[in-house]
Design an enzyme around this catalytic site. Structure first.
Site, PDB file in Angstrom:
ATOM      1  N   ILE A 142       0.828  -1.204   0.000  1.00 58.69           N
ATOM      2  CA  ILE A 142       0.000   0.000   0.000  1.00 58.69           C
ATOM      3  C   ILE A 142       0.862   1.253   0.000  1.00 58.69           C
ATOM      4  O   ILE A 142       0.385   2.335  -0.340  1.00 58.69           O
ATOM      5  CB  ILE A 142      -0.982   0.036   1.191  1.00 58.69           C
ATOM      6  CG1 ILE A 142      -0.242   0.201   2.526  1.00 58.69           C
ATOM      7  CG2 ILE A 142      -1.878  -1.179   1.208  1.00 58.69           C
ATOM      8  CD1 ILE A 142      -1.162   0.595   3.673  1.00 58.69           C
ATOM      9  N   ASP A 143       2.135   1.139   0.377  1.00 54.67           N
ATOM     10  CA  ASP A 143       3.015   2.308   0.427  1.00 54.67           C
ATOM     11  C   ASP A 143       3.379   2.834  -0.961  1.00 54.67           C
ATOM     12  O   ASP A 143       3.896   3.948  -1.077  1.00 54.67           O
ATOM     13  CB  ASP A 143       4.305   1.972   1.177  1.00 54.67           C
ATOM     14  CG  ASP A 143       4.088   1.836   2.672  1.00 54.67           C
ATOM     15  OD1 ASP A 143       3.048   2.294   3.162  1.00 54.67           O
ATOM     16  OD2 ASP A 143       4.962   1.270   3.349  1.00 54.67           O
ATOM     17  N   MET A 189      -0.290   5.616   6.847  1.00 56.55           N
ATOM     18  CA  MET A 189       0.941   4.851   6.713  1.00 56.55           C
ATOM     19  C   MET A 189       1.854   5.470   5.663  1.00 56.55           C
ATOM     20  O   MET A 189       1.431   6.270   4.834  1.00 56.55           O
ATOM     21  CB  MET A 189       0.626   3.395   6.368  1.00 56.55           C
ATOM     22  CG  MET A 189       0.061   2.607   7.535  1.00 56.55           C
ATOM     23  SD  MET A 189      -0.229   0.869   7.097  1.00 56.55           S
ATOM     24  CE  MET A 189      -0.682   0.203   8.692  1.00 56.55           C
ATOM     25  N   GLU A 246       3.178   8.621   8.694  1.00 56.27           N
ATOM     26  CA  GLU A 246       3.764   8.048   9.905  1.00 56.27           C
ATOM     27  C   GLU A 246       5.286   8.159   9.889  1.00 56.27           C
ATOM     28  O   GLU A 246       5.934   8.178  10.932  1.00 56.27           O
ATOM     29  CB  GLU A 246       3.363   6.580  10.057  1.00 56.27           C
ATOM     30  CG  GLU A 246       3.885   5.689   8.930  1.00 56.27           C
ATOM     31  CD  GLU A 246       3.554   4.221   9.106  1.00 56.27           C
ATOM     32  OE1 GLU A 246       2.908   3.873  10.103  1.00 56.27           O
ATOM     33  OE2 GLU A 246       3.939   3.420   8.217  1.00 56.27           O
ATOM     34  N   TYR A 296      -4.387  -0.087  10.414  1.00 57.48           N
ATOM     35  CA  TYR A 296      -4.670  -1.244   9.577  1.00 57.48           C
ATOM     36  C   TYR A 296      -5.919  -1.059   8.710  1.00 57.48           C
ATOM     37  O   TYR A 296      -6.075  -1.744   7.701  1.00 57.48           O
ATOM     38  CB  TYR A 296      -4.852  -2.493  10.438  1.00 57.48           C
ATOM     39  CG  TYR A 296      -3.581  -3.085  10.990  1.00 57.48           C
ATOM     40  CD1 TYR A 296      -2.349  -2.451  10.808  1.00 57.48           C
ATOM     41  CD2 TYR A 296      -3.595  -4.280  11.682  1.00 57.48           C
ATOM     42  CE1 TYR A 296      -1.183  -2.995  11.321  1.00 57.48           C
ATOM     43  CE2 TYR A 296      -2.430  -4.842  12.199  1.00 57.48           C
ATOM     44  CZ  TYR A 296      -1.232  -4.185  12.012  1.00 57.48           C
ATOM     45  OH  TYR A 296      -0.082  -4.723  12.511  1.00 57.48           O
TER      46      TYR A 296
END
Length: 421
Positions: A142-143, A189, A246, A296
């Site tokens: 997902i990054d 994230m 983050e 999450y």
């Protein structure tokens, strides 16, 4: 007789990693002349070392088909790095032992940059240990920080979720800001890359609405400058949405916040940027605020998946297998953008060496000159990735996510102790 294939999942899971699993399984079964049986390892490479091999022939075909719309990692994932084969060959000897015991000749590893490094190490077993194994990486994160690919499967759905919740939350804050919350702060994230934070800007329906400041992992945090921009936004609009990666860094390069340290930096648990930033804003401005961490949820929200993301996730799984059938080895399928409007893409491939342990940050030209927003080029890049809806089936008002049975094959090798056991 054709050798068997083994699929495994690694790293943080996504809303669409199981769609890639579905693509691998379907493609292996579509080529019975090239492959024997398709198995899955439980908990990634750890499952191989522990000889925990799931027999997919014991699964209901409808359950396997439903993987395409099921979030999480159906077969279990892990964070585990193989050691140096020259210094400690035990793990590699064990992999060969398990591969040989189950007649496995093909290994498909679904993960990010660190997982591609593991796949590369497995691919080199032939020259190290004399056992022929074809190892292929299947991209996921997902990054969006995998190199050499237009996007990483999993990112589009997470980006769609973040942009959606920011748009919805901003309307809530706008409704109440005259007598209540003036700042809504959201932590997303992104260890080294601000792609997910950038996706929040898609929530803006037109320039400046909702008013937003984005704190990217790539831009060192300047407290004085940030507070000045926050003050101006509130003075102009009455409220402001702040989205923080983050992985936000201090000017000296240290992390702004760490939830839990680890001797392996890549496994350091990030988090805590939002509450720390909230304390700073309260102390320096006195403004009423609310902060939230999607954590999450942003990678699990399959109910709001991007149709493009689902299609790409399935496609890279299928392409991994078809590349092997075509005679390629030690590669990772990649997504190649042909046009943005309309969005057209194709699948290519790159050597595992090209992507193993390599992280892609946001290019500076995607970040606005003031460092708190995105440019039109970034917006044009992001928009197609969140396009379309691919909703799971619902039952009794909730999404229906079947679970696999996970029947393990009988063990044929002696027990093996791993450092995490």
């Amino acid at each position: 007789m054709p050798k068997n294939a083994l699929y495994a999942q690694s790293g943080g899971v996504t809303a669409v990693i199981n769609a890639s699993a579905c693509g691998v399984i379907d493609a292996v079964r579509a080529h019975p002349a090239h492959f024997g049986t398709c198995f899955a390892a439980r908990d990634g490479i750890l499952g191989v070392l522990r000889e925990e091999i799931i027999d997919l022939d014991q699964e209901d075909p409808l359950t396997l088909a439903a993987l395409r719309h099921t979030p999480g990692g159906a077969f279990g994932s892990c964070r585990f790095d193989l050691g140096d084969p020259e210094r400690d060959p035990r793990q590699y000897q064990r992999l060969v032992e398990v591969f040989r015991a189950h007649d496995i000749g093909y290994f498909f590893y679904n993960g990010g940059g660190g997982s591609m490094d593991t796949a590369l190490k497995v691919a080199r077993i032939g020259e190290l240990m004399g056992y022929p194994i074809t190892a292929v990486g299947v991209p996921k994160t997902i990054d969006n920080d995998l190199d050499a690919t237009d996007t990483s499967p999993g990112f589009g759905s997470a980006a769609k979720f973040i942009a959606t919740v920011v748009r919805e939350a901003s309307l809530d804050v706008e409704s109440m800001h005259t007598s209540s919350t003036r700042v809504f702060l959201l932590e997303v994230m992104g260890r080294h890359a601000g792609w997910l934070a950038a996706a929040a800007a898609l929530a803006q329906e037109y320039d400046g609405q909702p008013p937003m400041l984005i704190l990217f992992a790539e831009v060192p945090f300047d407290q004085t400058d940030f507070l000045r921009h926050l003050h101006l936004a509130i003075e102009r609009h009455g409220y402001c949405v702040v989205v923080v990666s983050e992985g936000l860094k201090e000017p000296d390069g240290t992390l702004f916040a760490v939830a839990q340290s680890h001797d392996v930096y890549a496994y350091t648990q990030l988090g805590g940027a939002a509450p720390r930033l909230a304390d700073l804003i309260k102390r320096e401005t006195g403004r009423k605020l609310h902060w939230s961490v999607v954590d999450y949820i942003q990678r699990a929200a399959r109910h709001l998946a991007s149709k493009v993301d689902v299609e790409q996730a399935y496609a890279v799984g299928k392409a991994a297998v078809e590349g092997v059938v075509a005679g390629h080895r030690s590669f990772m399928p990649v997504i190649r953008r042909q046009t943005s409007v309309p969005y057209r893409w194709s699948i290519g491939r790159v050597p595992l060496e090209r992507v193993a342990n390599i992280e892609r940050s946001m290019p500076r030209e995607f970040i606005s000159p003031d460092g708190y927003g995105i440019t039109q080029a970034c917006r044009d890049y992001l928009r197609p990735l969140i396009d379309g809806e691919d909703c799971p089936p619902f039952e009794n008002g909730l999404p229906c996510y079947p679970r696999i049975r996970g029947v393990l094959r009988p063990k044929r090798c002696p027990e093996f102790m791993i450092g995490t056991d």
